[in-house]
Design a protein around this motif. Structure first.
Motif, mmCIF file in Angstrom:
data_model
loop_
_atom_site.group_PDB
_atom_site.id
_atom_site.type_symbol
_atom_site.label_atom_id
_atom_site.label_comp_id
_atom_site.label_asym_id
_atom_site.label_seq_id
_atom_site.Cartn_x
_atom_site.Cartn_y
_atom_site.Cartn_z
ATOM 1 N N ASP A 111 50.458 33.679 32.294
ATOM 2 C CA ASP A 111 49.701 34.172 31.143
ATOM 3 C C ASP A 111 49.037 35.520 31.374
ATOM 4 O OD1 ASP A 111 49.859 31.723 29.339
ATOM 5 O OD2 ASP A 111 49.098 30.865 31.205
ATOM 6 N N ARG A 112 48.671 35.815 32.613
ATOM 7 C CA ARG A 112 48.005 37.092 32.868
ATOM 8 C C ARG A 112 48.225 37.536 34.300
ATOM 9 N NH1 ARG A 112 41.950 37.372 31.814
ATOM 10 N NH2 ARG A 112 42.417 36.075 30.005
ATOM 11 N N ILE A 113 48.126 38.848 34.482
ATOM 12 C CA ILE A 113 48.207 39.463 35.805
ATOM 13 C C ILE A 113 46.829 40.031 36.135
ATOM 14 C CG2 ILE A 113 49.257 41.297 37.197
ATOM 15 C CD1 ILE A 113 51.721 41.080 35.361
ATOM 16 N N ILE A 114 46.332 39.715 37.317
ATOM 17 C CA ILE A 114 45.033 40.230 37.759
ATOM 18 C C ILE A 114 45.293 41.432 38.670
ATOM 19 C CG2 ILE A 114 42.870 39.688 38.918
ATOM 20 C CD1 ILE A 114 43.448 36.718 38.354
ATOM 21 N N PRO A 115 44.887 42.643 38.259
ATOM 22 C CA PRO A 115 45.163 43.837 39.076
ATOM 23 C C PRO A 115 44.523 43.744 40.457
ATOM 24 C CG PRO A 115 44.429 44.451 36.866
ATOM 25 C CD PRO A 115 44.177 42.982 37.008
ATOM 26 N N GLU A 116 45.231 44.287 41.442
ATOM 27 C CA GLU A 116 44.711 44.324 42.813
ATOM 28 C C GLU A 116 44.210 45.727 43.142
ATOM 29 O OE1 GLU A 116 47.050 42.604 45.915
ATOM 30 O OE2 GLU A 116 47.955 41.093 44.601
ATOM 31 N N PRO A 117 43.306 45.844 44.118
ATOM 32 C CA PRO A 117 42.897 47.180 44.582
ATOM 33 C C PRO A 117 44.109 47.950 45.091
ATOM 34 C CG PRO A 117 41.476 45.464 45.503
ATOM 35 C CD PRO A 117 42.619 44.766 44.837
ATOM 36 N N LEU A 118 44.051 49.265 45.055
ATOM 37 C CA LEU A 118 45.144 50.084 45.575
ATOM 38 C C LEU A 118 45.421 49.709 47.029
ATOM 39 C CD1 LEU A 118 47.134 52.431 45.251
ATOM 40 C CD2 LEU A 118 45.300 53.965 45.987
ATOM 41 N N GLY A 119 46.676 49.387 47.311
ATOM 42 C CA GLY A 119 47.036 48.976 48.660
ATOM 43 C C GLY A 119 47.011 47.474 48.866
ATOM 44 N N GLY A 120 46.689 46.723 47.811
ATOM 45 C CA GLY A 120 46.696 45.269 47.905
ATOM 46 C C GLY A 120 45.320 44.664 48.099
ATOM 47 N N ALA A 121 45.229 43.365 47.859
ATOM 48 C CA ALA A 121 43.953 42.649 47.950
ATOM 49 C C ALA A 121 43.326 42.768 49.327
ATOM 50 C CB ALA A 121 44.170 41.171 47.616
ATOM 51 N N GLN A 122 44.156 42.926 50.358
ATOM 52 C CA GLN A 122 43.642 42.996 51.731
ATOM 53 C C GLN A 122 42.826 44.252 51.990
ATOM 54 O OE1 GLN A 122 46.845 43.030 50.871
ATOM 55 N NE2 GLN A 122 47.798 44.886 51.686
ATOM 56 N N ARG A 123 42.988 45.283 51.152
ATOM 57 C CA ARG A 123 42.248 46.535 51.357
ATOM 58 C C ARG A 123 40.805 46.440 50.857
ATOM 59 N NH1 ARG A 123 44.114 51.662 53.473
ATOM 60 N NH2 ARG A 123 46.103 51.103 54.402
ATOM 61 N N ASP A 124 40.560 45.561 49.902
ATOM 62 C CA ASP A 124 39.190 45.396 49.392
ATOM 63 C C ASP A 124 39.015 43.966 48.870
ATOM 64 O OD1 ASP A 124 36.642 45.696 48.403
ATOM 65 O OD2 ASP A 124 37.024 47.662 47.519
#
Length: 319
Positions: A261-274
Motif C-alpha cells: 500500500d505504501r513505500i516509506i522513503p529511506e535516508p540517502l544511502g539506506g536506513a543504515q546511514r541514519d
C-alpha cells in the motif's frame, strides 16, 4: 560503517577524508579541513549517484545490510512500556520472533516482529530471523490475545524465510505458517505490516497478510530468495542478478502491482546511514495507517483484508 560491494569506491573516499581529519587532530598545525571537505562533497555526489537507480539485486544487498535497524531497534524507539511475551504454550520459545504489548503514540497495540540479531552471538541466538514452527504459533497466540482485547496488531517483517531444518519440518513448519496466515485473515482488529528488510517467502506472508502493508524504500519482498530462484531455474546460484530482476521484488514494483500500500522513503544511502530518521519515518507511517482504519468494524476489517488478497490473485491471473 560496513560498506556493500558496490559501495567500495565510496568507502575509499570516505576513508581518505577520515584519515585526513585524524591527521589534523593529531597535528593541529596541519590544515586539512579544506581537502577533507572536498572529499566529503565528492562522496556525497557519489552516494547520490549510487542510490539514484538501484538494480533489484543491489536493493537485495541493501535490504540485508547488517547495520540496518532491526526489529528490536524499532520496538525500543517507537513502543512505550513494551512488555515482551514469550513461548507458544506448546513446545518452546523461539527467539527469532519478538512479540508483546506496547503503546504506540499512547495507543495500546500488540507488536510482533522477526529479529535477525546484530552480531555473531545474537544472530545465532535469533537464528538469523528464521522462525521455527513455535515462532509462528507464538505469533498466533499473541494475535488471538490482541483480538480478544481489541488491540491493533503491528508486525515488523525481516526474514530470509522460515527455518528449513529437519526439526522444524518434523514439528509442522508448513502447517504453522498456514495457520498463522489464516489467523491474520480472521482478525477483527486492524493489522498493519511493515517490511523493514527482507520479506522472504511464506515466512513473511505469515506475518504480512494485513489490512495495510508498507515497505521501506530499499526493502524486498518475494516468494523465494534470488539465489534460491537461480538455483532452481538455472541450477546456478550465481545467476541471482537475473533472478532478482525477474522476481519483481522491489517496493517500487510491488506498489505498481498493488501488493503493498505504501513505500516509506529511506535516508540517502539506506536506513543504515541514519537509523533514527528511518525509525521516526516508520512511526509516522504506522500512525497514519492506524488512523486510516479507525472506526472500521471487525467484520469490515476481515472482509477488506480477504478481498485485498483475493484481488491480488485475480489481477495476477489477468496479467
Amino acid at each position: 560503517m560496513n560498506y556493500l560491494e558496490f559501495e567500495k569506491p565510496l568507502a575509499e573516499i570516505e576513508g581518505k577524508a577520515a584519515e585526513l581529519r585524524a591527521m589534523g587532530a593529531a597535528n593541529p598545525d596541519m590544515d586539512v579541513e579544506k581537502e577533507a571537505s572536498a572529499l566529503d562533497a565528492k562522496a556525497q555526489k557519489m552516494l547520490v549517484d549510487l542510490y539514484r537507480n538501484l538494480s533489484p539485486w543491489r536493493k537485495c544487498q541493501v535490504a540485508r545490510h547488517p547495520d540496518r535497524p532491526h526489529c528490536r531497534d524499532y520496538i525500543s524507539a517507537l513502543f512505550d512500556e513494551f512488555t515482551p511475551l514469550a513461548g507458544d504454550r506448546g513446545f518452546a520459545e523461539d527467539e527469532a520472533v519478538i512479540g508483546g504489548l506496547g503503546r504506540l503514540r499512547d495507543r495500546s497495540v500488540m507488536v510482533i516482529g522477526q529479529e535477525k540479531g546484530h552480531d555473531t552471538q545474537s544472530r545465532l541466538r535469533r537464528n538469523f530471523g528464521m522462525a521455527r514452527p513455535e515462532g509462528y504459533r507464538k505469533a498466533i497466540r499473541l494475535m488471538e490475545m490482541a483480538d480478544r482485547f481489541g488491540l491493533p496488531v503491528i508486525t515488523l517483517v525481516d526474514t530470509p524465510g522460515a527455518y528449513p531444518g529437519k526439526g522444524a519440518e518434523e514439528r509442522g513448519q508448513a502447517e504453522a505458517i498456514a495457520r498463522c496466515t489464516q489467523k491474520c485473515l480472521s482478525l477483527g482488529v486492524p493489522l498493519l505490516s511493515v517490511i523493514i528488510g527482507e520479506g522472504g517467502s511464506g515466512g513473511a506472508v505469515a506475518f504480512a497478510t494485513a489490512n495495510r502493508i508498507a515497505m521501506l524504500e530499499h526493502s524486498v519482498y518475494s516468494v523465494i530468495s534470488p539465489e534460491g530462484c537461480a538455483s532452481i531455474l538455472w541450477k546456478d546460484a550465481e545467476k541471482m542478478r537475473e533472478a532478482a530482476e525477474a522476481l519483481r521484488l522491489t517496493a517500487q514494483d510491488l506498489k505498481k502491482l498493488e501488493v503493498i500500500d505504501r513505500i516509506i522513503p529511506e535516508p540517502l544511502g539506506g536506513a543504515q546511514r541514519d537509523p533514527a530518521v528511518m525509525i521516526k519515518a516508520v512511526g509516522a507511517a504506522l500512525g497514519a495507517m492506524l488512523a486510516e482504519l479507525d472506526g472500521t468494524s471487525p467484520d469490515a476489517l476481515r472482509k477488506a483484508r480477504r478481498q485485498k488478497f483475493l484481488d491480488m490473485g485475480s489481477k495476477g491471473l489477468a496479467a
